[in-house]
Write a protein that holds these residues in place. Sequence first.
Motif, PDB file in Angstrom:
ATOM      1  N   PRO A  21       0.797  -1.228   0.000  1.00 56.11           N
ATOM      2  CA  PRO A  21       0.000   0.000   0.000  1.00 56.11           C
ATOM      3  C   PRO A  21       0.830   1.278   0.000  1.00 56.11           C
ATOM      4  CG  PRO A  21       0.095  -0.884   2.200  1.00 56.11           C
ATOM      5  CD  PRO A  21       0.840  -1.862   1.326  1.00 56.11           C
ATOM      6  N   CYS A  22       2.138   1.175  -0.129  1.00 61.25           N
ATOM      7  CA  CYS A  22       2.995   2.357  -0.019  1.00 61.25           C
ATOM      8  C   CYS A  22       2.808   3.341  -1.163  1.00 61.25           C
ATOM      9  CB  CYS A  22       4.464   1.935   0.074  1.00 61.25           C
ATOM     10  SG  CYS A  22       4.846   0.959   1.555  1.00 61.25           S
ATOM     11  N   THR A  23       2.173   2.921  -2.241  1.00 59.94           N
ATOM     12  CA  THR A  23       1.909   3.824  -3.365  1.00 59.94           C
ATOM     13  C   THR A  23       0.578   4.552  -3.221  1.00 59.94           C
ATOM     14  OG1 THR A  23       0.912   2.029  -4.641  1.00 59.94           O
ATOM     15  CG2 THR A  23       3.268   2.400  -4.939  1.00 59.94           C
ATOM     16  N   TRP A  24      -0.186   4.248  -2.194  1.00 54.70           N
ATOM     17  CA  TRP A  24      -1.501   4.854  -2.021  1.00 54.70           C
ATOM     18  C   TRP A  24      -1.361   6.270  -1.469  1.00 54.70           C
ATOM     19  CZ3 TRP A  24      -4.424   0.377   0.936  1.00 54.70           C
ATOM     20  CH2 TRP A  24      -4.431  -0.771   0.116  1.00 54.70           C
ATOM     21  N   PHE A  25      -2.245   7.159  -1.890  1.00 56.24           N
ATOM     22  CA  PHE A  25      -2.272   8.508  -1.336  1.00 56.24           C
ATOM     23  C   PHE A  25      -2.657   8.456   0.143  1.00 56.24           C
ATOM     24  CE2 PHE A  25      -3.428  10.246  -5.778  1.00 56.24           C
ATOM     25  CZ  PHE A  25      -2.096  10.272  -6.129  1.00 56.24           C
ATOM     26  N   HIS A  26      -2.113   9.394   0.921  1.00 58.03           N
ATOM     27  CA  HIS A  26      -2.385   9.538   2.355  1.00 58.03           C
ATOM     28  C   HIS A  26      -1.729   8.444   3.198  1.00 58.03           C
ATOM     29  CE1 HIS A  26      -5.310  12.555   1.125  1.00 58.03           C
ATOM     30  NE2 HIS A  26      -5.879  11.650   0.357  1.00 58.03           N
ATOM     31  N   ILE A  27      -0.833   7.661   2.581  1.00 59.64           N
ATOM     32  CA  ILE A  27      -0.096   6.608   3.291  1.00 59.64           C
ATOM     33  C   ILE A  27       1.396   6.884   3.169  1.00 59.64           C
ATOM     34  CG2 ILE A  27       0.468   4.144   3.359  1.00 59.64           C
ATOM     35  CD1 ILE A  27      -2.358   4.776   4.304  1.00 59.64           C
ATOM     36  N   THR A  28       2.110   6.770   4.291  1.00 55.45           N
ATOM     37  CA  THR A  28       3.564   6.911   4.297  1.00 55.45           C
ATOM     38  C   THR A  28       4.179   5.615   4.806  1.00 55.45           C
ATOM     39  OG1 THR A  28       3.382   9.276   4.751  1.00 55.45           O
ATOM     40  CG2 THR A  28       5.517   8.254   5.171  1.00 55.45           C
ATOM     41  N   CYS A  29       5.254   5.188   4.151  1.00 54.11           N
ATOM     42  CA  CYS A  29       5.957   3.963   4.554  1.00 54.11           C
ATOM     43  C   CYS A  29       7.416   4.271   4.889  1.00 54.11           C
ATOM     44  CB  CYS A  29       5.908   2.922   3.438  1.00 54.11           C
ATOM     45  SG  CYS A  29       4.256   2.266   3.093  1.00 54.11           S
ATOM     46  N   ASN A  30       8.042   3.385   5.645  1.00 55.40           N
ATOM     47  CA  ASN A  30       9.469   3.516   5.913  1.00 55.40           C
ATOM     48  C   ASN A  30      10.276   2.806   4.827  1.00 55.40           C
ATOM     49  OD1 ASN A  30       9.283   0.772   6.499  1.00 55.40           O
ATOM     50  ND2 ASN A  30       9.386   1.049   8.719  1.00 55.40           N
ATOM     51  N   ARG A  31      11.566   2.776   5.001  1.00 53.29           N
ATOM     52  CA  ARG A  31      12.442   2.194   3.969  1.00 53.29           C
ATOM     53  C   ARG A  31      12.217   0.705   3.781  1.00 53.29           C
ATOM     54  NH1 ARG A  31      18.337   5.064   5.224  1.00 53.29           N
ATOM     55  NH2 ARG A  31      17.696   7.214   4.726  1.00 53.29           N
ATOM     56  N   ASP A  32      11.682   0.061   4.782  1.00 53.01           N
ATOM     57  CA  ASP A  32      11.423  -1.374   4.694  1.00 53.01           C
ATOM     58  C   ASP A  32      10.057  -1.693   4.108  1.00 53.01           C
ATOM     59  OD1 ASP A  32      13.900  -2.056   5.824  1.00 53.01           O
ATOM     60  OD2 ASP A  32      13.114  -1.746   7.845  1.00 53.01           O
TER      61      ASP A  32
END
Length: 218
Positions: free
Chosen positions: A58-69
């Motif tokens: 889901p890291c490509t979804w708007f309003h979502i932030t992911c870490n490097r992992d």
Amino acid sequence: MTSPRSFRASLLLIVLAAAAVPRAVYGNSEGDALSALRRSLSDPDNVLQSWDPNLVNPCTWFHITCNRDGHVTRVDLGNQNLSGNLVPELGNLEHLQYLELYKNNIQGTIPPELGNLKSLISLDLYNNKLSGTIPPSLGKLKSLVFLRLNNNRLSGRIPRELSEIPTLKVVDFSNNSLCGPIPITGSFEHIPLESFEKNPRLEGPELMGLASYDTNCD
């Protein structure tokens, strides 16, 4: 007979495949949790349009932030005209640090499963239509700094477990229907009274004269 070089190449492929499994599992688990939230919400402005359940990550979804992992660390959906309910699946976002759902029309109860979010720093659910009690399980959020639940329809007592969160600095429970005593020990020792105002049935030494003492809190 298999040559040493072929054997080493096969072994390398097996190791690489095994190493890739955990990330895929995490991605599916987090994507499933967010997809469950999307299904539970009404989204008239299509702010969740990019939340494609067919994508593993889901890291490509708007309003979502992911870490490097590739783990979800932020859900930023404040002031997005959303309604509906929170879902227990949110408790599966074990790397989540910020859950921002303020200024919407979300109703129903706060899932006790949110107490599983061991990395959570900020829980902002203010200015919604949430009802029911504050789950004592939120006391397990030992990294929590910001807890804003003001301007909802919450009832019942303020769990004493919250005062045992060592990192808690900013709390706001104002404008609800909470009752019973205010915890004044631990991390609540320096929380200003404004954080509890406009809860007519709250009690406590600091509020004597401002609210009636009520022994029946349910």
